[in-house]
Scaffold this motif. Structure first.
Motif, PDB file in Angstrom:
ATOM      1  N   ALA A 157       0.836  -1.203   0.000  1.00 17.30           N
ATOM      2  CA  ALA A 157       0.000   0.000   0.000  1.00 17.30           C
ATOM      3  C   ALA A 157       0.865   1.245   0.000  1.00 17.30           C
ATOM      4  CB  ALA A 157      -0.924  -0.011   1.211  1.00 17.30           C
ATOM      5  N   ARG A 158       1.908   1.231   0.804  1.00 19.85           N
ATOM      6  CA  ARG A 158       2.822   2.377   0.841  1.00 19.85           C
ATOM      7  C   ARG A 158       3.492   2.579  -0.509  1.00 19.85           C
ATOM      8  NH1 ARG A 158       2.090   5.781   5.189  1.00 19.85           N
ATOM      9  NH2 ARG A 158       1.773   4.565   7.081  1.00 19.85           N
ATOM     10  N   ALA A 159       3.880   1.468  -1.133  1.00 19.87           N
ATOM     11  CA  ALA A 159       4.558   1.563  -2.426  1.00 19.87           C
ATOM     12  C   ALA A 159       3.639   2.112  -3.503  1.00 19.87           C
ATOM     13  CB  ALA A 159       5.082   0.188  -2.843  1.00 19.87           C
ATOM     14  N   ARG A 160       2.343   1.793  -3.410  1.00 19.93           N
ATOM     15  CA  ARG A 160       1.402   2.270  -4.421  1.00 19.93           C
ATOM     16  C   ARG A 160       0.949   3.695  -4.170  1.00 19.93           C
ATOM     17  NH1 ARG A 160      -0.045  -3.330  -5.274  1.00 19.93           N
ATOM     18  NH2 ARG A 160      -1.089  -3.487  -3.266  1.00 19.93           N
ATOM     19  N   VAL A 199      -9.382  -2.277  -1.181  1.00 14.88           N
ATOM     20  CA  VAL A 199     -10.614  -1.764  -1.777  1.00 14.88           C
ATOM     21  C   VAL A 199     -10.314  -1.191  -3.164  1.00 14.88           C
ATOM     22  CG1 VAL A 199     -12.335   0.081  -1.633  1.00 14.88           C
ATOM     23  CG2 VAL A 199     -11.841  -1.323   0.379  1.00 14.88           C
ATOM     24  N   ALA A 200      -9.216  -0.440  -3.265  1.00 20.66           N
ATOM     25  CA  ALA A 200      -8.843   0.170  -4.541  1.00 20.66           C
ATOM     26  C   ALA A 200      -8.525  -0.888  -5.598  1.00 20.66           C
ATOM     27  CB  ALA A 200      -7.635   1.087  -4.345  1.00 20.66           C
ATOM     28  N   GLY A 223      -3.447  11.971  -2.294  1.00 23.58           N
ATOM     29  CA  GLY A 223      -2.113  11.381  -2.392  1.00 23.58           C
ATOM     30  C   GLY A 223      -1.938  10.101  -1.609  1.00 23.58           C
ATOM     31  N   LEU A 224      -3.049   9.552  -1.095  1.00 21.53           N
ATOM     32  CA  LEU A 224      -2.968   8.302  -0.363  1.00 21.53           C
ATOM     33  C   LEU A 224      -2.920   7.094  -1.301  1.00 21.53           C
ATOM     34  CD1 LEU A 224      -5.578   9.107   2.430  1.00 21.53           C
ATOM     35  CD2 LEU A 224      -3.081   9.099   2.643  1.00 21.53           C
ATOM     36  N   LEU A 225      -3.398   7.299  -2.524  1.00 16.47           N
ATOM     37  CA  LEU A 225      -3.326   6.269  -3.572  1.00 16.47           C
ATOM     38  C   LEU A 225      -2.870   6.952  -4.854  1.00 16.47           C
ATOM     39  CD1 LEU A 225      -6.739   4.388  -3.102  1.00 16.47           C
ATOM     40  CD2 LEU A 225      -4.480   3.459  -2.579  1.00 16.47           C
TER      41      LEU A 225
END
Length: 255
Positions: free
Chosen positions: A175-178, A201-202, A248-250
């Motif tokens: 998740a952090r990497a994406r 979810v994404a 900017g979270l995804l």
């Protein structure tokens, strides 16, 4: 402090840690302490394993040596405990002693390599869930003292918890990497667990799919989604993902 209390505290610490590397070390150190081990190895059990698929805790001075590379990339297949796990694809915790008792052989070359690297024969593996490619990841504990049947039984009782925590760490790292890595301009205080759920979810996973991956109940997933919607000002999965992308979270699809 008994096993239950110890692992409740450790689980809370791992799930609350925002840095996946720190969370991973917490879990490995917890296993070392619980299993009276001086070394924990996280690896994948399959016919051929590569150096970047193995992690040692704590880090060792010989980790970057040719001996360790040889142990991983050529010696692993001949190691009786590793070979047993890779061949049988067992899901049960197993010790080196149990495997040798079943007739698996410890070659002299592997024994000499283990001695050179400081590995005793007192080893126990705790398999995790099978990965998408069919191979099974596992933690191996190395101790100065023999592992007994009661240790294997204790390992079996916490195996699902360890697998769930390990899956959380892996998915938090992904998740952090994406994400873009930039702080959220609106200061949305997502927990590490919520970041993992948001990422899943994404990717389009259902509630049931997320529950399976994280080894939690669908009801708990729904609770995480409710918190996400509130914090992101969203009303459904799509608006939550779009809001997270804006903040900017995804990553947005066009990046």
């Amino acid at each position: 402090m008994d096993d239950v209390q110890r692992w409740l505290v450790l689980s809370a610490d791992v799930l609350g840690e925002p840095d996946p590397q720190v969370a991973e070390v917490m879990l490995a150190e917890g296993l070392c302490s619980w299993g009276h081990a001086y070394l924990t190895v996280r690896t994948v059990t399959k016919p051929v394993v590569h150096l970047d698929e193995v992690a040692l805790y704590p880090p060792t001075p010989w980790e970057d040596t040719g001996a360790w590379e040889s142990a991983v990339e050529t010696g692993a297949q001949a190691h009786p405990l590793y070979a047993y796990n890779a061949t049988t694809r067992t899901s049960a915790p197993t010790t080196m002693a149990q495997v040798l008792d079943q007739g698996w052989h410890l070659p002299e070359a592997v024994s000499a390599l283990m001695e050179e690297l400081g590995f005793t024969e007192h080893q126990m593996t705790i398999p995790l869930a099978a990965n998408p490619h069919g191979a099974r990841d596992a933690y191996a504990l190395v101790s100065e003292d023999p592992y007994l049947d009661e240790d294997v039984e204790r390992a079996a009782t916490l195996q699902s918890l360890v697998a769930g925590l390990d899956a959380h760490v892996r998915m938090l790292r992904a998740a952090r990497a994406r994400g873009d890595g930039a702080p959220d301009p609106l200061g949305v205080p997502l927990t590490p667990r919520e970041r993992v759920v948001l990422d899943l979810v994404a990717q389009g996973h259902t509630v049931e799919g997320i529950a399976t991956r994280l080894a939690i109940s669908p009801r708990t997933v729904h609770k995480h989604q409710e918190h996400l919607y509130r914090k992101l000002g969203a009303v459904d999965r799509l608006s939550a993902v779009l809001s997270a992308q804006r903040r900017g979270l995804l990553r947005s699809p066009d990046r």
